[in-house]
Design a protein around this motif. Structure first.
Motif, PDB file in Angstrom:
ATOM      1  N   MET A  36      -7.535   9.753 -11.722  1.00  0.00           N
ATOM      2  CA  MET A  36      -7.261  11.168 -11.502  1.00  0.00           C
ATOM      3  C   MET A  36      -6.729  11.748 -12.807  1.00  0.00           C
ATOM      4  O   MET A  36      -5.761  11.225 -13.378  1.00  0.00           O
ATOM      5  CB  MET A  36      -6.241  11.348 -10.365  1.00  0.00           C
ATOM      6  N   ASP A  37      -7.364  12.800 -13.300  1.00  0.00           N
ATOM      7  CA  ASP A  37      -6.944  13.356 -14.582  1.00  0.00           C
ATOM      8  C   ASP A  37      -5.591  14.045 -14.464  1.00  0.00           C
ATOM      9  O   ASP A  37      -5.100  14.303 -13.365  1.00  0.00           O
ATOM     10  CB  ASP A  37      -7.999  14.324 -15.120  1.00  0.00           C
ATOM     11  N   LYS A  38      -4.998  14.364 -15.601  1.00  0.00           N
ATOM     12  CA  LYS A  38      -3.636  14.888 -15.635  1.00  0.00           C
ATOM     13  C   LYS A  38      -3.488  16.223 -14.919  1.00  0.00           C
ATOM     14  O   LYS A  38      -2.422  16.553 -14.403  1.00  0.00           O
ATOM     15  CB  LYS A  38      -3.162  15.036 -17.080  1.00  0.00           C
ATOM     16  N   ASN A  39      -4.560  17.016 -14.871  1.00  0.00           N
ATOM     17  CA  ASN A  39      -4.473  18.352 -14.281  1.00  0.00           C
ATOM     18  C   ASN A  39      -4.741  18.373 -12.783  1.00  0.00           C
ATOM     19  O   ASN A  39      -4.504  19.383 -12.125  1.00  0.00           O
ATOM     20  CB  ASN A  39      -5.450  19.292 -14.987  1.00  0.00           C
ATOM     21  N   THR A  40      -5.264  17.289 -12.239  1.00  0.00           N
ATOM     22  CA  THR A  40      -5.534  17.216 -10.803  1.00  0.00           C
ATOM     23  C   THR A  40      -4.304  16.710 -10.076  1.00  0.00           C
ATOM     24  O   THR A  40      -3.654  15.758 -10.520  1.00  0.00           O
ATOM     25  CB  THR A  40      -6.729  16.294 -10.520  1.00  0.00           C
ATOM     26  N   THR A  41      -3.979  17.333  -8.967  1.00  0.00           N
ATOM     27  CA  THR A  41      -2.817  16.940  -8.169  1.00  0.00           C
ATOM     28  C   THR A  41      -3.285  16.423  -6.810  1.00  0.00           C
ATOM     29  O   THR A  41      -4.455  16.528  -6.455  1.00  0.00           O
ATOM     30  CB  THR A  41      -1.864  18.129  -7.966  1.00  0.00           C
TER      31      THR A  41
ATOM     32  N   VAL B  20      -7.066  21.830  -9.085  1.00  0.00           N
ATOM     33  CA  VAL B  20      -7.713  21.005  -8.061  1.00  0.00           C
ATOM     34  C   VAL B  20      -6.625  20.164  -7.409  1.00  0.00           C
ATOM     35  O   VAL B  20      -5.896  19.435  -8.087  1.00  0.00           O
ATOM     36  CB  VAL B  20      -8.800  20.089  -8.660  1.00  0.00           C
ATOM     37  N   ASP B  21      -6.513  20.275  -6.093  1.00  0.00           N
ATOM     38  CA  ASP B  21      -5.485  19.553  -5.345  1.00  0.00           C
ATOM     39  C   ASP B  21      -6.160  18.752  -4.231  1.00  0.00           C
ATOM     40  O   ASP B  21      -6.809  19.321  -3.358  1.00  0.00           O
ATOM     41  CB  ASP B  21      -4.480  20.543  -4.746  1.00  0.00           C
ATOM     42  N   ARG B  22      -6.031  17.416  -4.283  1.00  0.00           N
ATOM     43  CA  ARG B  22      -6.631  16.575  -3.239  1.00  0.00           C
ATOM     44  C   ARG B  22      -5.665  16.519  -2.048  1.00  0.00           C
ATOM     45  O   ARG B  22      -4.601  15.914  -2.119  1.00  0.00           O
ATOM     46  CB  ARG B  22      -6.906  15.170  -3.763  1.00  0.00           C
TER      47      ARG B  22
ATOM     48  N   GLY C  90       5.198  14.727  -5.893  1.00  0.00           N
ATOM     49  CA  GLY C  90       5.969  13.767  -6.674  1.00  0.00           C
ATOM     50  C   GLY C  90       6.629  12.675  -5.860  1.00  0.00           C
ATOM     51  O   GLY C  90       7.286  11.798  -6.418  1.00  0.00           O
ATOM     52  N   ILE C  91       6.436  12.694  -4.536  1.00  0.00           N
ATOM     53  CA  ILE C  91       7.066  11.714  -3.642  1.00  0.00           C
ATOM     54  C   ILE C  91       6.005  10.755  -3.113  1.00  0.00           C
ATOM     55  O   ILE C  91       4.846  11.116  -2.929  1.00  0.00           O
ATOM     56  CB  ILE C  91       7.770  12.427  -2.459  1.00  0.00           C
ATOM     57  N   TRP C  92       6.406   9.498  -2.874  1.00  0.00           N
ATOM     58  CA  TRP C  92       5.508   8.480  -2.337  1.00  0.00           C
ATOM     59  C   TRP C  92       6.066   7.951  -1.026  1.00  0.00           C
ATOM     60  O   TRP C  92       7.230   8.141  -0.699  1.00  0.00           O
ATOM     61  CB  TRP C  92       5.333   7.329  -3.332  1.00  0.00           C
ATOM     62  N   ARG C  93       5.225   7.269  -0.294  1.00  0.00           N
ATOM     63  CA  ARG C  93       5.641   6.554   0.920  1.00  0.00           C
ATOM     64  C   ARG C  93       4.719   5.350   1.116  1.00  0.00           C
ATOM     65  O   ARG C  93       3.598   5.308   0.588  1.00  0.00           O
ATOM     66  CB  ARG C  93       5.569   7.447   2.150  1.00  0.00           C
ATOM     67  N   PHE C  94       5.197   4.349   1.871  1.00  0.00           N
ATOM     68  CA  PHE C  94       4.350   3.227   2.240  1.00  0.00           C
ATOM     69  C   PHE C  94       3.408   3.653   3.361  1.00  0.00           C
ATOM     70  O   PHE C  94       3.778   4.452   4.224  1.00  0.00           O
ATOM     71  CB  PHE C  94       5.195   2.039   2.705  1.00  0.00           C
ATOM     72  N   LEU C  95       2.208   3.113   3.358  1.00  0.00           N
ATOM     73  CA  LEU C  95       1.276   3.369   4.452  1.00  0.00           C
ATOM     74  C   LEU C  95       1.707   2.593   5.689  1.00  0.00           C
ATOM     75  O   LEU C  95       2.303   1.515   5.588  1.00  0.00           O
ATOM     76  CB  LEU C  95      -0.146   2.955   4.062  1.00  0.00           C
ATOM     77  N   THR C  96       1.390   3.136   6.856  1.00  0.00           N
ATOM     78  CA  THR C  96       1.676   2.430   8.102  1.00  0.00           C
ATOM     79  C   THR C  96       0.628   1.333   8.308  1.00  0.00           C
ATOM     80  O   THR C  96      -0.438   1.340   7.678  1.00  0.00           O
ATOM     81  CB  THR C  96       1.639   3.386   9.305  1.00  0.00           C
ATOM     82  N   GLU C  97       0.914   0.405   9.205  1.00  0.00           N
ATOM     83  CA  GLU C  97      -0.029  -0.670   9.490  1.00  0.00           C
ATOM     84  C   GLU C  97      -1.360  -0.113   9.986  1.00  0.00           C
ATOM     85  O   GLU C  97      -2.430  -0.599   9.615  1.00  0.00           O
ATOM     86  CB  GLU C  97       0.562  -1.633  10.526  1.00  0.00           C
TER      87      GLU C  97
ATOM     88  N   TYR D 194       0.854  -1.186   0.000  1.00  0.00           N
ATOM     89  CA  TYR D 194       0.000   0.000   0.000  1.00  0.00           C
ATOM     90  C   TYR D 194       0.893   1.240   0.000  1.00  0.00           C
ATOM     91  O   TYR D 194       1.703   1.425   0.913  1.00  0.00           O
ATOM     92  CB  TYR D 194      -0.908   0.022   1.232  1.00  0.00           C
ATOM     93  N   LEU D 195       0.755   2.076  -1.043  1.00  0.00           N
ATOM     94  CA  LEU D 195       1.569   3.281  -1.185  1.00  0.00           C
ATOM     95  C   LEU D 195       0.673   4.514  -1.276  1.00  0.00           C
ATOM     96  O   LEU D 195      -0.464   4.432  -1.747  1.00  0.00           O
ATOM     97  CB  LEU D 195       2.419   3.218  -2.450  1.00  0.00           C
ATOM     98  N   LEU D 196       1.219   5.640  -0.853  1.00  0.00           N
ATOM     99  CA  LEU D 196       0.531   6.917  -0.986  1.00  0.00           C
ATOM    100  C   LEU D 196       1.438   7.865  -1.759  1.00  0.00           C
ATOM    101  O   LEU D 196       2.591   8.083  -1.378  1.00  0.00           O
ATOM    102  CB  LEU D 196       0.212   7.501   0.390  1.00  0.00           C
ATOM    103  N   LEU D 197       0.928   8.423  -2.858  1.00  0.00           N
ATOM    104  CA  LEU D 197       1.680   9.346  -3.702  1.00  0.00           C
ATOM    105  C   LEU D 197       1.039  10.722  -3.659  1.00  0.00           C
ATOM    106  O   LEU D 197      -0.184  10.851  -3.681  1.00  0.00           O
ATOM    107  CB  LEU D 197       1.678   8.834  -5.149  1.00  0.00           C
ATOM    108  N   ASN D 198       1.882  11.757  -3.617  1.00  0.00           N
ATOM    109  CA  ASN D 198       1.414  13.129  -3.808  1.00  0.00           C
ATOM    110  C   ASN D 198       1.609  13.439  -5.290  1.00  0.00           C
ATOM    111  O   ASN D 198       2.677  13.853  -5.718  1.00  0.00           O
ATOM    112  CB  ASN D 198       2.199  14.093  -2.926  1.00  0.00           C
TER     113      ASN D 198
END
Length: 306
Positions: A173-178, A273-275, A289-296, A133-137
């Motif tokens: 998520m479309d190309k223009n949404t961050t 639009v920024d989530r 542009g950076i990702w991280r693993f989710l915690t348990e 499980y990863l989370l990306l900005n």
């Protein structure tokens, strides 16, 4: 806080511990002047009794035998772990005769296989994977699908070095949404968060081409009708210390396009639009542009969402 703010700032849940950071070695940038949506705000008794006593013989309790972890797995779980489909769908493929184990068709529900068995799913040999499980900005100009033009870069480029597992983005998520985008090979979670009636909160910061009029603010806060469907807005606010072109909005809908449609209905051009929050996850300490693993704990929280 602006006095015209009817419902207060949209807010997500607080910071998440980071297990691992991927992408590149970029230092987290500062977001001075940006709104902060990641502040908190939205969110065995031991048996006892007398021991049996034998007056003629003292009995020594037997030492419990250590149990070895099973190397067998239910076939539908094996298939789901491989990322091919959910367990429920795997049962359909099994009952239809589309799954082979060591060259033999298996249609038995609950059939167990060993990890070194050869399993073929619809003609393709598969192997089970650990759930990731990863989370990306997500930055701008990256698409989540391959149908937005051959020259468009795909979000998979940003997480390709994270794991060898067959992960994919949750939702589109479309190309223009961050902003926040989850990746996983957990097909059950992908399916759950893709359902139209999924009710987890998402918070967006929206940038408009002109100030949002207070009368339009009030109308949006009361709910908006789009394509003959009434959409309720959980929260909307002007961003504190920002121009009235900067709006925070909290919704339950999974479809990002709805965010743009809300403001376009009132003749505003949506510039950005920024989530900033997704199902309790926030962008805190996660640069663009950076990702991280989710915690348990974060994974458990996601699985507990109905």
């Amino acid at each position: 806080m602006n006095n015209n703010n009817r419902r207060g700032n949209a807010s997500g849940k607080g910071g998440n511990d980071r297990k691992k950071t991927g992408g590149n070695n970029s230092r987290p940038g500062s977001n001075s002047g940006k709104p902060s949506f990641d502040k908190p705000g939205f969110g065995n008794k031991k048996p006892y009794g007398s021991k049996p006593h034998d007056k003629f013989e003292k009995k020594t309790p037997a030492t419990p035998k250590a149990t070895k972890p099973s190397d067998e797995l239910r076939l539908n779980k094996y298939i789901a772990n491989s990322g091919m489909c959910s367990r429920r769908d795997a049962d359909l493929y099994i009952s239809s005769g589309n799954v082979k184990v060591n060259g033999q068709v298996v249609t038995e529900m609950g059939y167990k296989v060993k990890l070194n068995d050869k399993v073929e799913f619809d003609g393709t040999t598969i192997t089970p994977e650990k759930k990731e499980y990863l989370l990306l900005n997500k930055p701008k100009n990256f698409a989540t699908s391959g149908d937005e033009g051959k020259d468009m870069r795909n979000v998979m480029e940003l997480v390709r070095m994270a794991t060898k597992a067959n992960i994919q983005p949750v939702g589109r998520m479309d190309k223009n949404t961050t902003g926040l985008l989850i990746f996983t090979n957990d097909t059950d979670m992908i399916r759950k968060f893709s359902l139209p009636n999924q009710k987890s909160f998402k918070i967006y910061q929206v940038s408009l081409d002109r100030n949002l009029k207070f009368e339009d603010f009030e109308k949006i806060a009361g709910g908006v009708t789009l394509d003959n469907h009434r959409l309720m807005i959980d929260e909307i606010s002007y961003i504190e210390n920002q121009p009235k072109t900067e709006i925070g909005i909290k919704l339950r809908t999974q479809n990002v396009k709805v965010v743009r449609a809300i403001f376009e209905k009132f003749n505003y051009d949506v510039l950005k639009v920024d989530r900033v929050s997704y199902a309790g996850l926030t962008k805190k300490n996660l640069p663009r542009g950076i990702w991280r693993f989710l915690t348990e704990q974060e994974i458990i929280n996601l699985k507990n969402i109905k």
